[in-house]
Design an enzyme around this catalytic site. Structure first.
Site, PDB file in Angstrom:
ATOM      1  N   ARG A  83       0.766  -1.181  -0.114  1.00 54.93           N
ATOM      2  CA  ARG A  83       0.029  -0.089  -0.126  1.00 54.93           C
ATOM      3  C   ARG A  83       0.822   1.304  -0.003  1.00 54.93           C
ATOM      4  O   ARG A  83       0.581   2.291   0.573  1.00 54.93           O
ATOM      5  CB  ARG A  83      -0.870   0.080   1.167  1.00 54.93           C
ATOM      6  CG  ARG A  83      -1.980  -1.214   1.345  1.00 54.93           C
ATOM      7  CD  ARG A  83      -2.792  -0.996   0.163  1.00 54.93           C
ATOM      8  NE  ARG A  83      -4.144  -1.787   0.519  1.00 54.93           N
ATOM      9  CZ  ARG A  83      -4.092  -2.947   0.164  1.00 54.93           C
ATOM     10  NH1 ARG A  83      -3.186  -3.768  -0.328  1.00 54.93           N
ATOM     11  NH2 ARG A  83      -5.154  -3.849   0.225  1.00 54.93           N
TER      12      ARG A  83
ATOM     13  N   SER B  21     -10.403  -0.683   3.495  1.00 52.50           N
ATOM     14  CA  SER B  21      -9.722  -0.848   4.688  1.00 52.50           C
ATOM     15  C   SER B  21      -9.312   0.675   5.315  1.00 52.50           C
ATOM     16  O   SER B  21      -8.581   1.270   4.430  1.00 52.50           O
ATOM     17  CB  SER B  21      -8.374  -1.487   4.525  1.00 52.50           C
ATOM     18  OG  SER B  21      -8.624  -3.044   3.974  1.00 52.50           O
TER      19      SER B  21
ATOM     20  N   GLU C 292      -4.717   3.479   6.593  1.00 53.08           N
ATOM     21  CA  GLU C 292      -4.240   3.411   5.337  1.00 53.08           C
ATOM     22  C   GLU C 292      -4.770   4.471   4.405  1.00 53.08           C
ATOM     23  O   GLU C 292      -4.374   4.816   3.300  1.00 53.08           O
ATOM     24  CB  GLU C 292      -4.940   1.881   4.849  1.00 53.08           C
ATOM     25  CG  GLU C 292      -4.577   1.455   3.519  1.00 53.08           C
ATOM     26  CD  GLU C 292      -5.467   1.054   2.619  1.00 53.08           C
ATOM     27  OE1 GLU C 292      -5.734   1.729   1.692  1.00 53.08           O
ATOM     28  OE2 GLU C 292      -5.793  -0.104   2.770  1.00 53.08           O
TER      29      GLU C 292
END
Ligand code: EPU
Length: 427
Positions: free
Chosen positions: A249, A323, A419
């Site tokens: 990520r 998420s 995130e």
């Protein structure tokens, strides 16, 4: 009447942008070319043409700016005087442009559909001393308040096959294409590679920023290159995979180069015969009814879609940004100690020797799954996702995120990291 008015002549690809009572632009395909004209209509019969075009009963249909520009950009329309003027709007509500759906306003707002349009927007921001803020698909951000910047919605479209040897394809895609629609397009063409990444919300341009990933595949596995415009001077630069420094990520665009580039085109390597990746438990389970030799890329995509739909909230129905937290990585020693007291804890040893944990599991164990604060909460089927039911502020969602992080830290000694990008967070 509010100008410009965008029109299409019914049954043709001729499009028009009426700039005012005595000026219009015309784009007409002629064979392989598209011709564009800037028509001054101060005298009859051109003046009459405008009146006919904007009349309600003529054969002209209203279209939106993006549809007009798609046609305009095909043509040879780079004369300075007819460059599409930048349409900068003020105080625009952004809730509809982010998947979280939190209300916040852009002080200035513009949509851009081409690199030239983007450069015009950057010029505008420089001449007005205003920063730019890029809204891709708006699927990975939490807005903490109004955005005092020129917010750009990148609508650069188009899918171009750059090479095709009968098996392997290199395909370049406009950053403004919707990611999932592009994935569906690749499957329609029989190109494999991106099927595990079906149904991820957001735009193509946002996908490399955080190296999107799901079900054992990340964008970097199929990435060829990307083109980006430098915000400081409008120059266009190509980034190869090694320039992007992809990680979990992560990419250079979230780190060293943060806020410096606007991605305009992303290219992928796809393969009609790429192996299916079903290693992720739930996929294999979903595909059990199909004999292994008969499974296709499309089947994997459909399995992924079913799994995602069963666990993840659809942003069209409940605001969310996927998420909210990253899965944390901790030292092996700490993981061992935790496993001694929680033998069922999902844990994924990494090549580095560290161990990745499932943030969703930690959050659920800490009692947060389904936690509801009326306007927002923690999703009841996947604790990794914070949800917005309507009426919450970014700050309220962030307060919840912090309560979750503190409680996981207190219970497991593990620090979670968001995130999702926090926009306008006051420290
Ligand atoms: N788990 C729980 N409770 C929960 C959620 C998860 O116990 O509420 C457990 C699961 O049972 C499983 C483990 O945690 O044992 C992992 O859960 P899952 O397979 O659902 O995947 P994840 O690690 O929670 C990651 C990505 C998702 C991606 C899936 C599938 C991150 C932060 N998230 O989730 O990405 O779709 O894997 O590959 O890496 C996103 O980035 O927005 C996103 C949804």
């Amino acid at each position: 009447m509010q100008y410009p008015v965008y029109l299409q002549l019914s049954g043709t690809e001729n499009v028009y942008a009426i700039q005012g009572p005595d000026r219009f632009w015309e784009c007409t395909p002629l064979g392989a070319q598209t011709l564009c004209h800037d028509v001054l209509a101060t005298t009859w019969p051109e003046r009459q043409r405008i009146l006919d075009m904007v009349a309600d009963d003529g054969p002209w249909e209203r279209i939106d700016r993006a549809a007009f520009e798609a046609q305009w950009n095909k043509g040879n329309c780079n004369m300075e005087s007819t460059a599409i003027p930048l349409d900068v709007l003020e105080h625009v509500e952004l809730a509809q442009y982010t998947t979280f759906g939190i209300e916040a306003k852009a002080r200035w707002f513009a949509e851009v559909t081409s690199v030239d349009g983007l450069r015009a927007a950057l010029d505008w921001s420089r001449s007005h001393g205003v920063e730019v803020f890029v809204l891709g698909g708006g699927s990975n951000m939490l807005l903490h308040g109004d955005v005092e910047a020129l917010v750009l919605r990148i609508q650069i479209r188009g899918v171009e096959v750059r090479s095709d040897d009968g098996r392997h394809v290199e395909v370049a895609v406009g950053a403004g294409e919707v990611w999932h629609d592009f994935v569906m397009h690749t499957l329609d063409q029989g190109w494999g590679g991106l099927e595990n990444l079906s149904l991820i919300p957001g735009s193509v341009g946002a996908s490399p920023m955080q190296n999107i990933g799901a079900y054992g595949v990340e964008i970097r596995d199929h990435f060829a290159w990307l083109d980006a415009v430098r915000i400081s001077d409008g120059s266009l630069q190509r980034f190869m995979a090694e320039d992007c420094a992809f990680g979990y990520r992560e990419s250079v665009f979230k780190r060293e180069e943060k806020g410096k580039w606007i991605l305009v085109r992303v290219a992928f390597h796809l393969d009609r015969e790429s192996p299916l990746r079903m290693g992720y438990g739930a996929i294999e389970q979903e595909l059990q009814h199909i004999p292994e030799a008969e499974r296709t890329h499309r089947d994997v995509s459909e399995a992924v879609i079913r799994i995602r739909q069963s666990k993840l909230p659809d942003p069209a129905q409940i605001g969310n940004a996927g998420s909210f937290f990253k899965n944390p990585t901790i030292p092996a020693k700490q993981a061992e100690a935790l496993l001694a007291t929680h033998p069922n804890m999902p844990n994924y040893p990494q090549p580095s020797g560290e161990v990745k944990l499932a943030a969703g599991w930690l959050i659920e164990q800490a009692g947060w799954k389904g936690h509801n604060r009326a306007t927002h909460g923690v999703h009841d089927r996947q604790a990794l996702v914070l949800v917005h039911f309507g009426g919450a502020t970014g700050k309220e969602v962030w307060d919840l995120a912090q309560d979750v992080m503190k409680s996981v830290k207190a219970q497991f000694g593990v620090s979670l990291e968001p995130e999702v990008n926090q926009v306008g967070l006051q420290d």
